[in-house]
Structure formats: C-alpha cells, structure tokens
Design a protein around this motif. Structure first.
Motif, short mmCIF file in Angstrom:
data_model
loop_
_atom_site.label_atom_id
_atom_site.label_comp_id
_atom_site.label_asym_id
_atom_site.label_seq_id
_atom_site.Cartn_x
_atom_site.Cartn_y
_atom_site.Cartn_z
N CYS A 6 -40.55 17.34 -76.97
CA CYS A 6 -40.32 15.92 -77.31
C CYS A 6 -38.92 15.52 -76.88
O CYS A 6 -37.94 16.16 -77.29
CB CYS A 6 -40.52 15.68 -78.79
N ASP A 31 -43.77 14.65 -74.55
CA ASP A 31 -43.79 13.32 -75.17
C ASP A 31 -42.36 12.81 -75.30
O ASP A 31 -41.40 13.57 -75.18
CB ASP A 31 -44.46 13.39 -76.54
N TYR A 33 -39.74 9.94 -77.57
CA TYR A 33 -39.54 8.98 -78.64
C TYR A 33 -38.51 7.94 -78.17
O TYR A 33 -37.53 8.29 -77.48
CB TYR A 33 -39.01 9.67 -79.90
N ASP A 53 -47.10 11.11 -73.43
CA ASP A 53 -47.23 10.06 -74.44
C ASP A 53 -45.87 9.63 -74.95
O ASP A 53 -44.90 10.36 -74.80
CB ASP A 53 -48.06 10.57 -75.64
N TYR A 54 -45.86 8.45 -75.56
CA TYR A 54 -44.60 8.01 -76.16
C TYR A 54 -44.85 7.50 -77.57
O TYR A 54 -45.98 7.13 -77.92
CB TYR A 54 -43.92 6.94 -75.31
N PHE A 55 -43.79 7.50 -78.37
CA PHE A 55 -43.88 7.09 -79.77
C PHE A 55 -42.66 6.25 -80.13
O PHE A 55 -41.57 6.52 -79.66
CB PHE A 55 -43.89 8.32 -80.67
N ASP A 57 -42.51 5.71 -83.53
CA ASP A 57 -42.35 6.27 -84.88
C ASP A 57 -41.93 7.73 -84.72
O ASP A 57 -42.50 8.45 -83.89
CB ASP A 57 -43.68 6.22 -85.65
N ALA A 61 -43.89 11.62 -83.35
CA ALA A 61 -43.19 12.05 -82.13
C ALA A 61 -42.78 13.51 -82.21
O ALA A 61 -42.88 14.26 -81.23
CB ALA A 61 -41.96 11.16 -81.88
#
Lengths: 291, 291
Positions: A6, A31, A33, A53-55, A57, A61
């Motif tokens: 992450c 991923d 954040y 993917d991205y977040f 929150d 994440a």
C-alpha cells in the motif's frame, strides 16, 4: 515478496515505487491511499495501471497490506501517522521516502510515543524536478543510493525486509544514523536547492527590469534546474531541517564574502586556488558517482 | 567569404570557430597562431585537420589573412594586441570571443590609443566546461546567441562582415553596448560560476572531513557542473569584470540572509512565495530558450 503493497501518496516517488515493484515482481497487489482532493491523481494512477486499486478511506487501504510505503511530502507525515495509528499492524512493515529523517522520527514519537519497531525510515537519493503520478519511472531507483536510518530498537526482521525491498527496486542501500543523514543531506541537497532558488529569485527580478534571461546559456540552464523543483515539497524540507541548513547558509555567505574580498583586493593567486580546489573536488564527486 | 582565416589561440572556442568555418565553407584557408608552449596543441589541431597550418611567429600568421579571430583567454588579449600592432591590416577584419567586453575595449585603447575601427568585439554565448582543441565542435554555435558590441566609430563594412561571419557559423547575432553586455553577463554567467565554485569549495572541504559527496545526487551534479570550468579562464573573467560582479555577490549574500531569516522565524508563506517566484522565473527563462 509481499502480498499487498500500500502506497500512501502516489506522486513522483510513490508511483515510481509502484512501477518498480510491479516490474520487479516484489508484490502481488499494489494499492494506494490518497485524500479526497487527490482523487483525479489516484484515478490516473489506476488508469495507467500503476496501481490495482485506490482508497480514500485509510482502513480498507491498509488492512491486509503487509508493506506500507509513506510517500507524502515531509509535512504530511505526522497526519499520516495519526491516520495509521488505529490500524497499525505489527505483522506488516512500514517505510517512508522523506528527504529529512529527524522530522519523521519526531513525528513518529509524537504520535506513537516512540518509533514503532516495524517502521524503518528510508530516503531514496533519487528524484527529479518534475512531479505527479505520470512523472514516475520504474527505473528511478536503479543504481541510486538509498539511505536507511534505523533507530535503536528497530526490529531486525523488519529492517531486513525493508532493506531487501529497496534493493529489489534497484537501490544501493546504506545505513546511517538519523542525525548524520540530516547533516549530510543539508549540505549535498538542501543547501544547493536553496541556493538555486535564491539565485533565480534574484535574477528573475532583474530580468523583469532589463531582459537578461535571453542571454543566459546552457550553464545557467543546468545550474538553475533544481529551482524548478516543487515549492511545497521544498518548503517542507527546508523547515523540517532548518537546524542543519541555517549554519550552512551562513557558511556560504562567508565563503561568498571571502571571494568578494579576493576580487576587491585583486588576490589572483588565492582566487585561482579556490577555483582549482573546487574543480578538483567536483572531479572527486564525479569519480565517486561512477563507482 | 574570406581568403584566409587566422585564429589566435586554438582551444575549445578557437577550434570550434575553425571547424564551423570549414564546414560552412566560410574561408579558403584556416591557419592558427600560438605560443611556443602551445606547440603540441597546434600540432594536434593540424593533425585533426581543424587548421591547415600553424605559426608561432605572428608576422607570417597574420600577413595576408583577411579575417583574424582572437580566441584567447581574456587576460591574453592585451599582449595579443601588442603582437598584432606592427602588422595591423586595415583591409582585414578582426573579432574576438571574450566573455567580458569592457576589458577588451580597454586593452585595445591601451595598445592602439583607440579601438581600431576594423576590430569588432564579439562574445558567443556558447561554451562547455571542457577545454582544448579536441573539445571543439562544428555545431558549438548553432542556434546560440552571439553578442556583438560595436563601438561608436566601428567601421560599418567591418561590422557587416563580422556579423555575417558569426551568423554563418550558426549564431543568432544581437548588438549591445559594451557596458550593458558586461552587466548582463555578470548576472547570467559570471555570478552563477562564482556561486558554483563557492559551493563546491565549501562542500569539498566538508567531504574531506566526513564523506558527503557519496550521497549527492543528480541535482548536485547539474548544479555543480560549471564548477568544473577552467580556473585560469574564470580567474581572468572574474577579475576583468569585477566591478559588475562584486555588487551581485553582495546582493546574493543579502538574498541568502533573507532566506536564512525566513527559516529562523518560520515564515512559511514568504519562503513559499520566494520558491514559487523562482520556479516561475526559471520557466520564463526556459520559454525564452525555446524561441
């Protein structure tokens, strides 16, 4: 190899970490954040396939991530630690990319009471005057130095994992004490940046009065390149390491004053020796760069 | 087109003039003059076919030459004028390549009582940190600016011939007054060189105590490139133009002091504005470079 990487902050450095990690097969999933205002950048990162993917929150994440890289500007590290605290995972490893290490250690101490043993501070000596996710490159760390500044009770397994991760990205890793890192980098990086900003600020104001840039050449272009660096990032760095930077600015003022006096008093021999010493010192630097 | 070009001093710039003149067919024959201690360099120039012949006596070097280019360091110009005086040819044109023009005009006035009307001072804004005949390049002047600083009674035909000669070598020619040239170049070239020498001198001494160059990166490499310039040449330039350079060194000290105070007093906004202004000013410079 990690299951899930992450990256907190997917700018030039963060996206280069992602690209290099993917290229070198260092993790199964990547991923990122970011904050709500970073959404466009996160979307671009996904579209470019830099991340999976991205977040926006923090909980989803970082949950199940076994390696977390903090790749934000220096000033954002403390807020990021606060975000991470409730979800801190003692089975994961954490690292960062900040140009000042004292400030990162201080932020960790403020938030956690001490530096978490599985957080291993790192600084890749690599960068560019450009910024943003699209400026990232998979080869940014290739054959570049990376300094890790472990603290006294850094976990040995975490140190080993983080070292191998950065080496896997292409870096040559050196270990250094936190304070020593900040002293060395103030001289080799922070002072030159301030100097470039100072010179271009001065000349820019002259150029507004009488055209001068029109007659500047390649030497000035190279010399001033780092004055194109991101002002926000450099404000953070300079403020975070000002204890080390201020004495160097003073020393440089004295050095300039010394040269001024040599000119005023026509001390040809001393000025020649100064120029010659500098030329030889730069050659020593170039020789080291090739090693 | 000239019948016979004579280049006084066949270093980086002199040999680039020779190479470009040959490539562009601007003269039938190219010869060079040098001192006895320059013999090896002159021989190399001939072997490389950069010149047709070389001379260490001035009389045969310049007789029958219809274009004479003085391509020596700034400090050698007055002795060269003295050598040329007995053979000065009012039917030929003369030009030079020095980075300071006030000193060249002064040297001419000292030797001839006034600037000869067929001597047209010129300064190609092109160079490199390397030196010597083998460092010369036929494309060194391509799309580079060249400043001609005619004096009040410069001969119009001579001015026209010299302008066309430099344009033929690839330069974009601008006309400028002597004093203005020295003011502008002090800011865009001489000050940055002094600053690079000063910084690398300071850091080189630190590196001798504690290794720091090992951890310097690309930014430092570019920033310090001009500190690898020839010390003899730069001693000459700095001494020749010190009236313009000294005030700039003082202004830069003030600028650094201002930044130091912003750091000390935590004036984030002002420092951010300084960095931002510098970044924008550099962009303005880059935009001009592309024109």
């Amino acid at each position: 190899m990690f299951e899930r990487l992450c990256i907190i902050g997917i700018g030039l450095i963060g996206s280069s970490v992602a690209r290099a990690a993917r290229k070198q097969g260092l993790c199964k999933k990547i991923d990122a954040y970011g904050r709500e205002q970073d959404l466009a950048n996160l979307q671009l990162a996904k579209r470019l396939n830099v991340i999976d993917d991205y977040f926006i929150d923090i909980a989803p994440a970082v949950e199940s991530a076994d390696c977390i890289v903090i790749a934000t500007p220096v000033g954002a590290v403390e807020p990021v630690f606060k975000l991470l605290r409730p979800y801190w995972n003692k089975d994961a490893v954490y690292t960062d990319v900040c140009s000042t290490k004292g400030s990162v250690v201080k932020a960790a101490t403020t938030v956690f009471g001490r530096v978490p043993t599985n957080f291993i501070p790192a600084h890749p000596i690599a960068g560019a005057e450009c910024s943003g996710v699209d400026a990232g490159r998979a080869d940014l760390f290739d054959n570049k130095r990376l300094i890790i500044t472990p603290v006294e009770d850094s976990n040995v397994q975490a140190l080993d994992k983080v070292t191998r991760f950065w080496e896997g990205l292409g870096s040559t890793v050196s270990l250094m004490e936190v304070d020593h890192h900040d002293t060395v980098l103030a001289a080799t990086s922070h002072l030159p940046h301030i100097l470039a900003f100072a010179l271009v600020d001065l000349l820019g104001r002259k150029d507004e009065q009488v055209e001068i840039f029109k007659y500047a050449a390649g030497g000035f272009k190279d010399f001033s390149r780092i004055a194109s660096s991101d002002p926000t990032m450099w404000l953070d760095i300079c403020m975070a390491n000002k204890q080390e930077i201020i004495p160097l600015i003073q020393q440089l003022q004295s050095e300039l004053h010394r040269i001024q006096q040599m000119l005023e008093q026509g001390e040809n021999q001393r000025l020649f020796e100064t120029f010659t010493y500098a030329r030889e010192a730069r050659q020593r630097f170039l020789d080291q760069l090739e090693k």
